[in-house]
Design a protein around this motif. Sequence first.
Motif, PDB file in Angstrom:
ATOM      1  N   ARG A 130      -7.484 -59.250 -78.865  1.00 11.30           N
ATOM      2  CA  ARG A 130      -6.982 -60.490 -79.493  1.00 11.30           C
ATOM      3  C   ARG A 130      -7.451 -61.729 -78.748  1.00 11.30           C
ATOM      4  O   ARG A 130      -7.757 -62.756 -79.355  1.00 11.30           O
ATOM      5  CB  ARG A 130      -5.445 -60.438 -79.528  1.00 11.30           C
ATOM      6  CG  ARG A 130      -4.750 -61.728 -79.964  1.00 11.30           C
ATOM      7  CD  ARG A 130      -5.050 -62.057 -81.412  1.00 11.30           C
ATOM      8  NE  ARG A 130      -4.347 -63.240 -81.850  1.00 11.30           N
ATOM      9  CZ  ARG A 130      -4.699 -64.479 -81.581  1.00 11.30           C
ATOM     10  NH1 ARG A 130      -5.778 -64.714 -80.849  1.00 11.30           N
ATOM     11  NH2 ARG A 130      -4.010 -65.502 -82.058  1.00 11.30           N
TER      12      ARG A 130
ATOM     13  N   SER B 146     -10.407 -54.377 -82.585  1.00  4.60           N
ATOM     14  CA  SER B 146      -9.094 -54.789 -83.094  1.00  4.60           C
ATOM     15  C   SER B 146      -8.053 -54.954 -81.989  1.00  4.60           C
ATOM     16  O   SER B 146      -6.979 -55.507 -82.230  1.00  4.60           O
ATOM     17  CB  SER B 146      -8.590 -53.766 -84.117  1.00  4.60           C
ATOM     18  OG  SER B 146      -8.502 -52.476 -83.534  1.00  4.60           O
TER      19      SER B 146
ATOM     20  N   TYR C   3     -11.155 -60.856 -81.422  1.00  6.22           N
ATOM     21  CA  TYR C   3     -11.641 -59.578 -81.971  1.00  6.22           C
ATOM     22  C   TYR C   3     -13.173 -59.512 -82.046  1.00  6.22           C
ATOM     23  O   TYR C   3     -13.723 -58.518 -82.514  1.00  6.22           O
ATOM     24  CB  TYR C   3     -11.059 -59.313 -83.360  1.00  6.22           C
ATOM     25  CG  TYR C   3      -9.585 -59.537 -83.463  1.00  6.22           C
ATOM     26  CD1 TYR C   3      -8.682 -58.645 -82.889  1.00  6.22           C
ATOM     27  CD2 TYR C   3      -9.077 -60.647 -84.132  1.00  6.22           C
ATOM     28  CE1 TYR C   3      -7.312 -58.851 -82.974  1.00  6.22           C
ATOM     29  CE2 TYR C   3      -7.702 -60.857 -84.219  1.00  6.22           C
ATOM     30  CZ  TYR C   3      -6.829 -59.961 -83.642  1.00  6.22           C
ATOM     31  OH  TYR C   3      -5.474 -60.161 -83.721  1.00  6.22           O
TER      32      TYR C   3
ATOM     33  N   LEU D 265     -12.235 -50.168 -84.714  1.00  3.64           N
ATOM     34  CA  LEU D 265     -11.864 -50.888 -85.943  1.00  3.64           C
ATOM     35  C   LEU D 265     -11.732 -49.866 -87.077  1.00  3.64           C
ATOM     36  O   LEU D 265     -12.702 -49.587 -87.781  1.00  3.64           O
ATOM     37  CB  LEU D 265     -12.900 -51.957 -86.302  1.00  3.64           C
ATOM     38  CG  LEU D 265     -12.549 -52.802 -87.533  1.00  3.64           C
ATOM     39  CD1 LEU D 265     -11.360 -53.716 -87.237  1.00  3.64           C
ATOM     40  CD2 LEU D 265     -13.736 -53.624 -88.010  1.00  3.64           C
TER      41      LEU D 265
ATOM     42  N   LEU E 160      -7.546 -56.029 -90.057  1.00  8.34           N
ATOM     43  CA  LEU E 160      -6.829 -56.971 -89.198  1.00  8.34           C
ATOM     44  C   LEU E 160      -5.794 -57.724 -90.022  1.00  8.34           C
ATOM     45  O   LEU E 160      -5.868 -57.771 -91.250  1.00  8.34           O
ATOM     46  CB  LEU E 160      -7.817 -57.964 -88.576  1.00  8.34           C
ATOM     47  CG  LEU E 160      -8.930 -57.397 -87.684  1.00  8.34           C
ATOM     48  CD1 LEU E 160      -9.811 -58.535 -87.176  1.00  8.34           C
ATOM     49  CD2 LEU E 160      -8.355 -56.592 -86.525  1.00  8.34           C
TER      50      LEU E 160
END
Length: 437
Positions: free
Chosen positions: A343, A340, A347, A383, A387
């Motif tokens: 970017r 996460s 991801y 994670l 998201l």
Amino acid sequence: MVREYGRLTTRSVAEPTLALAHIEPADFDWLCLLSNRYKVSHEPALTQLEDSCTLQLDNYVGVIETPTGQVIEILPKTANDGDSPERGRELIRRMLECALDIPSREAAEALLDCFDLPLNEWVMARFLTELDHLVKRGVRSDYQRLEAIEPFLRGQLDVARQMRQPPGRSHHFALRYDLFLPDRAENRLLKLALDTVANTTQHPDNWRLAQELRHLLVDIPASRDVEGDFRQWRCDRLIAHYQGARPWCELILYRAMPSSLHGEWRGISLLFPMEKLFERYVEVCLREQLQPGASLTAQAASKYLCQHQDQDIFQLKPDLLLHHDAKHWVLDVKWKRLDSSDRDSKYGISQGDLYQLFAYGHKYLHDQDEGHLVLIYPSWGKLKAPLAPFHFDKRLTLWALPFELDAALSPRLVLPSQQDDDPRSRLSLPLRTTTPE
């Protein structure tokens, strides 16, 4: 011991980890041959050859024993270096029970958790536990019609055969009679599975229980036609207590696995593709959490991508289709670790997965003003929260949600917090036990 997509090398390894471990050259060659057999049978390859000394494992988990006796245990890729192997084993066990539709037996699990058993020994222990429970309830027998020549009368005299007896054998009788024997399909299969376990297990407790059960079932012959006997396996009330042992018996006797997975014994090996286990596990957990009136369809196949010469072509089959009232949600399960915080690399989400979900949304959610698509990934250290949503257009929105695998937190889908005024950024699934983060 390694994890999914870990590497095995014939080079010396100073400090083995879950990502890299040493293997003997003979075992290396055998794994290469085994992987080629998987390719020939159109199964996903077990390994990929990285160079002349290194193999990279694929997404199978479980245990595999090489001809030299080397046991390779493959844990899920959620396991990190330094983690206890029992956590990975426990995750596979829970997923396997869901895939086989086996209710968890807390008393038996409490006993088994005392042992640090690899997956194959755990499967054998579960089979022996179920078989021990079955024997204590009573082994069912059935009447068997026998034809024999006996020096005494019993049952029915076969007059035609008796008249054909030679003169010197006239004092023997050609008979037909029924005996109440335990020689029936279910018992023959269990005996064959028991013999396999007794000759295979390396765990002393499993071996001891297997020998005790063999002594109790000594009068039952082992099956010589596994598939034929499975077809004769009855499911009536009189043998209802046999049903708990059947899934484990199927695993041990190379029987075709449930449609959600495929596994195969190699020596004392047991391998499963992890994405199938995870998909089935998520399905079972979500079914238990549905609100009243909601329903979940697995592998829905009612839509096609396009038409060709007035016929539908390219069937679209999302993993899960969730229904509640007049609303639908498309859910697709991916056994992949997302990051996460990354970017720049999107991801770790595959662009092909987004194309796939885009097609699902246009075909399955075309009649809704707001269509929500969900990609479900395993929760891990990088994670833990959903998201931000991905908007295809004003109507279609895609969510990437983690699925909590930790038994202590209870398996569940983690939903996003509902703070945005934009209706496209609000996701409301009809699940009872899911709590917003």
